[in-house]
Motif scaffolding. Sequence first.
Motif, mmCIF file in Angstrom:
data_model
loop_
_atom_site.group_PDB
_atom_site.id
_atom_site.type_symbol
_atom_site.label_atom_id
_atom_site.label_comp_id
_atom_site.label_asym_id
_atom_site.label_seq_id
_atom_site.Cartn_x
_atom_site.Cartn_y
_atom_site.Cartn_z
ATOM 1 N N SER A 135 32.525 37.697 105.983
ATOM 2 C CA SER A 135 32.839 37.042 107.240
ATOM 3 C C SER A 135 34.311 36.651 107.323
ATOM 4 C CB SER A 135 31.955 35.810 107.418
ATOM 5 O OG SER A 135 32.270 34.860 106.429
ATOM 6 N N SER A 136 35.189 37.451 106.715
ATOM 7 C CA SER A 136 36.613 37.142 106.716
ATOM 8 C C SER A 136 37.233 37.292 108.095
ATOM 9 C CB SER A 136 37.350 38.020 105.713
ATOM 10 O OG SER A 136 37.258 39.363 106.112
ATOM 11 N N ASP A 137 36.547 37.976 109.027
ATOM 12 C CA ASP A 137 37.087 38.087 110.373
ATOM 13 C C ASP A 137 37.154 36.726 111.062
ATOM 14 O OD1 ASP A 137 34.229 39.082 112.387
ATOM 15 O OD2 ASP A 137 34.320 37.881 110.570
ATOM 16 N N THR A 138 36.381 35.767 110.602
ATOM 17 C CA THR A 138 36.465 34.430 111.182
ATOM 18 C C THR A 138 37.739 33.724 110.745
ATOM 19 O OG1 THR A 138 35.195 33.486 109.358
ATOM 20 C CG2 THR A 138 33.966 34.140 111.327
ATOM 21 N N LEU A 139 38.397 34.234 109.692
ATOM 22 C CA LEU A 139 39.664 33.661 109.260
ATOM 23 C C LEU A 139 40.778 34.009 110.236
ATOM 24 C CD1 LEU A 139 39.504 34.470 105.445
ATOM 25 C CD2 LEU A 139 39.036 32.287 106.547
ATOM 26 N N ASP A 140 40.624 35.091 110.974
ATOM 27 C CA ASP A 140 41.643 35.551 111.900
ATOM 28 C C ASP A 140 41.344 35.149 113.330
ATOM 29 O OD1 ASP A 140 42.831 36.817 109.729
ATOM 30 O OD2 ASP A 140 41.739 38.674 110.068
ATOM 31 N N SER A 141 40.520 34.143 113.505
ATOM 32 C CA SER A 141 40.139 33.773 114.869
ATOM 33 C C SER A 141 39.824 32.288 114.978
ATOM 34 C CB SER A 141 38.928 34.595 115.301
ATOM 35 O OG SER A 141 37.839 34.324 114.462
ATOM 36 N N PHE A 142 39.872 31.835 116.211
ATOM 37 C CA PHE A 142 39.399 30.499 116.568
ATOM 38 C C PHE A 142 38.209 30.698 117.485
ATOM 39 C CE2 PHE A 142 44.021 29.463 116.089
ATOM 40 C CZ PHE A 142 43.890 28.608 115.013
ATOM 41 N N SER A 143 37.165 29.910 117.301
ATOM 42 C CA SER A 143 35.995 30.108 118.149
ATOM 43 C C SER A 143 35.527 28.805 118.781
ATOM 44 C CB SER A 143 34.854 30.739 117.355
ATOM 45 O OG SER A 143 34.475 29.902 116.304
ATOM 46 N N VAL A 144 35.000 28.967 119.980
ATOM 47 C CA VAL A 144 34.333 27.884 120.693
ATOM 48 C C VAL A 144 32.884 28.314 120.802
ATOM 49 C CG1 VAL A 144 34.193 26.586 122.841
ATOM 50 C CG2 VAL A 144 36.411 27.345 122.007
ATOM 51 N N LYS A 145 32.015 27.550 120.161
ATOM 52 C CA LYS A 145 30.602 27.930 120.139
ATOM 53 C C LYS A 145 29.784 26.975 120.994
ATOM 54 C CE LYS A 145 30.854 30.032 115.621
ATOM 55 N NZ LYS A 145 30.375 30.040 114.255
ATOM 56 N N ASN A 146 28.743 27.515 121.567
ATOM 57 C CA ASN A 146 27.767 26.747 122.343
ATOM 58 C C ASN A 146 28.407 25.953 123.483
ATOM 59 O OD1 ASN A 146 25.670 27.672 120.673
ATOM 60 N ND2 ASN A 146 26.118 26.066 119.192
ATOM 61 N N LEU A 147 29.299 26.598 124.214
ATOM 62 C CA LEU A 147 29.904 25.987 125.387
ATOM 63 C C LEU A 147 28.910 26.107 126.544
ATOM 64 C CD1 LEU A 147 32.444 24.739 126.711
ATOM 65 C CD2 LEU A 147 33.115 27.057 127.308
ATOM 66 N N ILE A 148 28.450 24.973 127.026
ATOM 67 C CA ILE A 148 27.457 24.953 128.099
ATOM 68 C C ILE A 148 28.180 24.831 129.432
ATOM 69 C CG2 ILE A 148 25.501 23.704 129.089
ATOM 70 C CD1 ILE A 148 24.877 22.773 126.190
ATOM 71 N N PHE A 149 27.838 25.719 130.346
ATOM 72 C CA PHE A 149 28.462 25.715 131.669
ATOM 73 C C PHE A 149 27.360 25.760 132.720
ATOM 74 C CE2 PHE A 149 30.441 27.603 135.400
ATOM 75 C CZ PHE A 149 31.596 26.847 135.504
ATOM 76 N N GLU A 150 27.458 24.858 133.691
ATOM 77 C CA GLU A 150 26.476 24.803 134.779
ATOM 78 C C GLU A 150 27.194 24.878 136.110
ATOM 79 O OE1 GLU A 150 24.009 21.343 134.436
ATOM 80 O OE2 GLU A 150 23.361 21.841 132.419
ATOM 81 N N GLU A 151 26.544 25.542 137.070
ATOM 82 C CA GLU A 151 27.130 25.649 138.404
ATOM 83 C C GLU A 151 26.016 25.860 139.425
ATOM 84 O OE1 GLU A 151 31.110 27.554 139.258
ATOM 85 O OE2 GLU A 151 29.742 29.100 140.003
ATOM 86 N N LYS A 152 26.246 25.325 140.601
ATOM 87 C CA LYS A 152 25.275 25.540 141.679
ATOM 88 C C LYS A 152 25.397 26.970 142.189
ATOM 89 C CE LYS A 152 24.496 20.973 143.450
ATOM 90 N NZ LYS A 152 24.177 20.225 144.646
ATOM 91 N N ILE A 153 24.258 27.540 142.514
ATOM 92 C CA ILE A 153 24.239 28.899 143.047
ATOM 93 C C ILE A 153 24.318 28.806 144.569
ATOM 94 C CG2 ILE A 153 22.880 31.004 143.302
ATOM 95 C CD1 ILE A 153 21.677 30.444 140.567
ATOM 96 N N ASN A 154 25.323 29.478 145.124
ATOM 97 C CA ASN A 154 25.464 29.547 146.577
ATOM 98 C C ASN A 154 25.843 30.975 146.966
ATOM 99 O OD1 ASN A 154 28.183 29.739 145.950
ATOM 100 N ND2 ASN A 154 28.559 27.566 146.310
ATOM 101 N N ILE A 155 26.243 31.174 148.186
ATOM 102 C CA ILE A 155 26.554 32.517 148.686
ATOM 103 C C ILE A 155 27.722 33.140 147.928
ATOM 104 C CG2 ILE A 155 27.347 33.814 150.718
ATOM 105 C CD1 ILE A 155 25.818 31.774 152.413
ATOM 106 N N SER A 156 28.695 32.334 147.542
ATOM 107 C CA SER A 156 29.886 32.871 146.860
ATOM 108 C C SER A 156 29.739 32.907 145.341
ATOM 109 C CB SER A 156 31.109 32.035 147.242
ATOM 110 O OG SER A 156 30.964 30.720 146.758
ATOM 111 N N PHE A 157 28.531 32.674 144.834
ATOM 112 C CA PHE A 157 28.320 32.676 143.378
ATOM 113 C C PHE A 157 28.558 34.068 142.811
ATOM 114 C CE2 PHE A 157 25.667 33.408 139.650
ATOM 115 C CZ PHE A 157 26.076 32.366 138.836
#
Length: 161
Positions: free
Chosen positions: A41-63
């Motif tokens: 798993s050395s590829d994780t040494l060459d990266s920064f990660s954001v895990k489990n980012l929860i995003f919520e949004e209302k669904i409308n016509i422009s979604f």
Amino acid sequence: MIVFFHKLIFMLNFKSKIKEYIQIFYTATFILIFACGKSISSDTLDSFSVKNLIFEEKINISFSREKVIDKVFLLSFEKILKKILQTRNYSKIQKINLSEIKPLIQSFEIAEEIFTKDKYKGVFNVVFNKKNLSIFLGKKNIIFSEPKETSTIVFPIFYDG
């Protein structure tokens, strides 16, 4: 009779030595597997990660799912910057275009998506390439620090006195 006891003592010592060698073999195998797991798993040494980012949004016509992903990229970039930059440097770099962020992203994953009647909820994992991010910040004369994660390993040692 003495020969019998001598052979018995020899057999008992031999069995305890075998147990000891088996224990050493299992310990060495465990350490080897653990070490190989880290190198794989050395590829994780060459990266920064954001895990489990929860995003919520209302669904409308422009979604649009693409718009949601773009917003997730912006949020995850903000999270990474808050993690690796000092507050004074973070204020220098707050207004960044999405077109500047996308080349810094190594990969992303939609871990979970839920569409309800009027609401969208997604869980995302975003991985940023450390080298590209370093070059990007270097062009803006900003130095970052790498947060180190520490872990503890406990090896049980059995001693049969």
